[in-house]
Design a protein around this motif. Structure first.
Motif, mmCIF file in Angstrom:
data_model
loop_
_atom_site.group_PDB
_atom_site.id
_atom_site.type_symbol
_atom_site.label_atom_id
_atom_site.label_comp_id
_atom_site.label_asym_id
_atom_site.label_seq_id
_atom_site.Cartn_x
_atom_site.Cartn_y
_atom_site.Cartn_z
ATOM 1 N N TYR A 1 0.893 -1.327 0.037
ATOM 2 C CA TYR A 1 0.144 -0.065 -0.053
ATOM 3 C C TYR A 1 0.752 1.322 0.058
ATOM 4 O O TYR A 1 1.617 1.677 0.710
ATOM 5 N N ASP B 1 -2.600 -7.713 -2.244
ATOM 6 C CA ASP B 1 -2.954 -6.499 -3.007
ATOM 7 C C ASP B 1 -1.796 -5.621 -3.219
ATOM 8 O O ASP B 1 -1.165 -5.434 -2.112
ATOM 9 N N VAL C 1 -1.715 -1.573 -4.130
ATOM 10 C CA VAL C 1 -2.669 -0.646 -4.335
ATOM 11 C C VAL C 1 -2.200 0.772 -3.774
ATOM 12 O O VAL C 1 -0.887 1.039 -3.290
ATOM 13 N N ARG C 2 -2.741 1.831 -4.078
ATOM 14 C CA ARG C 2 -2.823 3.087 -3.642
ATOM 15 C C ARG C 2 -1.361 3.669 -3.928
ATOM 16 O O ARG C 2 -0.705 4.004 -2.973
ATOM 17 N N GLY D 1 -4.521 -2.468 -8.052
ATOM 18 C CA GLY D 1 -5.219 -1.231 -7.859
ATOM 19 C C GLY D 1 -6.739 -1.631 -7.313
ATOM 20 O O GLY D 1 -7.196 -2.390 -7.777
ATOM 21 N N ASN D 2 -7.123 -0.960 -6.432
ATOM 22 C CA ASN D 2 -8.534 -1.224 -5.800
ATOM 23 C C ASN D 2 -9.496 -0.614 -6.036
ATOM 24 O O ASN D 2 -10.715 -0.583 -5.318
ATOM 25 N N SER D 3 -9.372 0.328 -6.687
ATOM 26 C CA SER D 3 -10.803 1.330 -6.950
ATOM 27 C C SER D 3 -10.601 2.027 -8.359
ATOM 28 O O SER D 3 -9.575 2.352 -8.836
ATOM 29 N N THR E 1 -9.049 7.936 -6.320
ATOM 30 C CA THR E 1 -7.999 6.901 -6.154
ATOM 31 C C THR E 1 -6.943 6.949 -7.477
ATOM 32 O O THR E 1 -5.698 6.762 -7.268
ATOM 33 N N ASP F 1 -2.833 6.594 -8.534
ATOM 34 C CA ASP F 1 -2.469 5.322 -9.304
ATOM 35 C C ASP F 1 -1.962 5.155 -10.726
ATOM 36 O O ASP F 1 -1.074 4.563 -11.159
ATOM 37 N N LEU G 1 1.761 1.471 -10.053
ATOM 38 C CA LEU G 1 1.386 0.163 -10.016
ATOM 39 C C LEU G 1 2.156 -0.693 -11.047
ATOM 40 O O LEU G 1 1.321 -1.676 -11.821
#
Length: 439
Positions: A224, A262, A264-265, A287-289, A294, A298, A302
């Motif tokens: 993260y 995960d 992410v962010r 990537g979670n969104s 967000t 990103d 990533l």
């Protein structure tokens, strides 16, 4: 050292002869040296995926003697993580460490009663139009929230910068732990078996879907907002708590697992090599969104490489990708009848999936390997399904005309070590990936 090319059935025999250690030396580009190698101080080789970009990934290789720890309990592990700040450190894990050794009951708030929870929020009483966010602290949901917070604090472990965490021997690892690689740079995780954390207190959300749903927390490992991370020769599994053994409540699976990994962010420069991901549903998110808030952090990040991993008996997300440039090559995907898809093509993703091998059971089409979530280009070349060359994009578009994929991710990976032909991948990966095979 293995030859540059492999042919036919000689692969398995050759792997047995040279051993996975020599194979890994050849593939990663690490040079063999006289005398025993100190695996705890190994660093990611040059050009070995996105994790090698720029300053590379060295973890705790520069640690002095005062910052080398051997741990056998969860308390010792968390103490070692906290000691010395971000000075380079090496943490050697011996045996299996259980983060929930006292059981879920140890986290339950006084008065929490799951039977009372089920009774109050049953759809025939509560309905499906209002969520539980407004429930007071002394309600079954309020007590669940307190219990969940207790577990959250207990099982999450924050990994500092410049750290190597490595299992010693063949049977090192964690049960029920969630590694948080959050806001740091330069981390190595190797030779560890992870049994996915079980959420002791999933939340019922009546408004999730047409029938409501149980939602759980705790990924096995979360990267993260972090950079330069190498995950190598680990095994990720649901172990003794498979989804297939979970009960149903309110007509829905009582889901107690989140993801295995995960990224992410705004995380960046990650290499995942020679791991086993097995027996899981929602496996990996990059990537979670899709939200614009967000996306702003990103875009341009990533960047992740997956190579020589075994993805076995998974349902989906191996991985699901948003935004980043993800390179997936020389992996082996082995599906069972629960299979939904491997690669999720998400918002603004630029996935390159090349020279991978897929073993699919009868009745499952190669068209399912790719899943389109958003309009984004993808490169998929040199892949084989059940030993035969298959154009994954063409077969997907032919059989799923409502989800046409565009070919050509728009970039060409350059950070690769030796690329094996897809037909050789099962023999190599199945024998050498996972915890306990690092030599």
């Amino acid at each position: 050292m293995r030859a540059q090319k492999w042919h036919g059935h000689a692969i398995v025999r050759a792997v047995a002869v040279v051993g996975c250690a020599a194979l890994a030396l050849s593939v990663t580009g690490t040079s063999a040296q006289a005398g025993p190698r100190d695996l705890t101080r190994q660093t990611l080789a040059a050009n070995d995926g996105w994790g090698s970009y720029g300053t590379g990934t060295t973890g705790g290789a520069a640690a002095d003697a005062e910052h080398v720890y051997t741990v056998t309990t969860w308390a010792e592990f968390k103490a070692a993580l906290a000691a010395g700040g971000s000075a380079p450190k090496i943490i050697k894990v011996k045996g299996t460490i259980d983060a929930v050794s006292e059981g879920c009951e140890a986290f339950a708030a006084p008065g929490y009663d799951f039977s009372a929870y089920l009774e109050k929020y049953a759809p025939e009483k509560w309905g499906l139009e209002e969520d539980l966010s407004g429930e007071p602290a002394d309600s079954p949901e309020g007590l669940r929230r307190v219990s969940a917070a207790n577990q959250d604090k207990a099982i999450k472990a924050n990994v500092p910068a410049n750290t190597t965490i490595i299992g010693i021997g063949r049977n090192a690892g964690f049960k029920g732990a969630s590694l948080q690689i959050k806001g740091v740079d330069n981390v190595i995780i190797r030779n560890l078996s992870f049994e996915s954390p079980v959420d002791c207190f999933p939340q019922w959300d009546p408004t999730d879907g047409s029938k409501g749903n149980w939602n759980s927390e705790y990924d096995t490992a979360v990267v993260y907002g972090s950079t330069h991370v190498w995950l190598d020769h680990n095994t990720f599994t649901d172990g003794s708590h498979p989804d297939s053994a979970a009960p149903t409540y309110f007509g829905m699976l009582y889901q107690q697992h989140d993801g295995e990994l995960d990224v992410v962010r705004g995380s960046n420069y990650v290499t995942a090599s020679w791991n086993v991901f097995t027996e899981h549903d929602k496996t990996i998110l990059i990537g979670n969104s899709d939200s614009e808030s967000t996306a702003a952090g990103d875009r341009g990040k990533l960047k992740v490489t997956f190579h020589h991993n075994l993805f076995s008996n998974l349902v989906e997300r191996a991985p699901r990708v948003r935004f980043g440039q993800v390179d997936s090559y020389n992996n082996h995907f082995v599906a069972d009848d629960s299979y939904v898809y491997s690669f999720g093509i998400g918002k603004e993703s630029q996935l390159v999936a090349e020279h991978n091998a897929f073993t699919l059971p009868d009745g499952i089409s190669p068209a399912k390997v790719l899943k389109k979530w958003n309009e984004a280009p993808v490169t998929a070349a040199g892949n084989r399904v059940n030993g035969k060359a298959v154009d994954l994009i063409a077969v997907h578009n032919a059989e799923i005309p409502g989800e046409i994929l565009q070919s050509g991710a728009g970039w060409t990976p350059t950070l690769r070590t030796e690329v094996d032909p897809a037909k050789a991948v099962p023999g190599i990966v199945d024998h050498c990936a996972g915890a306990g095979r690092l030599r």
